[in-house]
Design a protein around this motif. Sequence first.
Motif, PDB file in Angstrom:
ATOM      1  N   ASP A   1       0.818  -1.224   0.000  1.00  0.00           N
ATOM      2  CA  ASP A   1       0.000   0.000   0.000  1.00  0.00           C
ATOM      3  C   ASP A   1       0.847   1.267   0.000  1.00  0.00           C
ATOM      4  O   ASP A   1       0.430   2.293  -0.530  1.00  0.00           O
ATOM      5  CB  ASP A   1      -0.918   0.042   1.226  1.00  0.00           C
TER       6      ASP A   1
ATOM      7  N   GLU B   1      -3.647   3.396  -5.976  1.00  0.00           N
ATOM      8  CA  GLU B   1      -4.879   2.616  -6.077  1.00  0.00           C
ATOM      9  C   GLU B   1      -5.032   1.957  -7.446  1.00  0.00           C
ATOM     10  O   GLU B   1      -5.460   0.807  -7.558  1.00  0.00           O
ATOM     11  CB  GLU B   1      -6.072   3.531  -5.792  1.00  0.00           C
TER      12      GLU B   1
ATOM     13  N   GLN C   1      -2.749  -1.064  -7.608  1.00  0.00           N
ATOM     14  CA  GLN C   1      -3.291  -2.152  -6.796  1.00  0.00           C
ATOM     15  C   GLN C   1      -4.484  -2.806  -7.493  1.00  0.00           C
ATOM     16  O   GLN C   1      -4.624  -4.034  -7.471  1.00  0.00           O
ATOM     17  CB  GLN C   1      -3.683  -1.638  -5.414  1.00  0.00           C
ATOM     18  N   GLN C   2      -5.301  -1.989  -8.142  1.00  0.00           N
ATOM     19  CA  GLN C   2      -6.432  -2.528  -8.897  1.00  0.00           C
ATOM     20  C   GLN C   2      -5.930  -3.401 -10.043  1.00  0.00           C
ATOM     21  O   GLN C   2      -6.493  -4.451 -10.331  1.00  0.00           O
ATOM     22  CB  GLN C   2      -7.312  -1.389  -9.429  1.00  0.00           C
TER      23      GLN C   2
END
Length: 150
Positions: free
Chosen positions: A112, A117, A120-121
């Motif tokens: 993280d 984001e 990570q997606q």
Amino acid sequence: METDEQRQAFEDYSFEVTRRLFDQHGGKLDQLPEKEQEVVRIWRLEADMYNGGFLQYFCNWGYENFEKTQAILTKLGAVKSLAIITEYEKTIAVLKEEERIKELWDIPRYLDEYLNEEQQQRLNELDELYWENPDDIQLLCYNYYLKQDA
């Protein structure tokens, strides 16, 4: 033999080889013939990818196993699966120099902090793409490892 039977035949064979690895060789992969080492590496990939995704696979087996599996996928012609795991590993490689990582299972703890984001997606998408079985690895393996013996 139907394709479903061929897939099952390879899956059964991979479980048999993996069992023998532990029963006869105490888990020492280098004591198996090269062909059987490859079968175990495919078993590791398939079992962990379908269980917990790439992070589980990579953290359980490490970078050397990953590289050898890339070579096996290349030999099998599993280009889509190869592209998926290669992209995933390149994405998490940003943590290679992270001092807090003492073992591979530390990687998920810090992802993280390194990935936005969108990245990570994308990792989630890569796992899902693999789960779609784009190369039919079990069938490729049947044809490569077992067909000549059938």
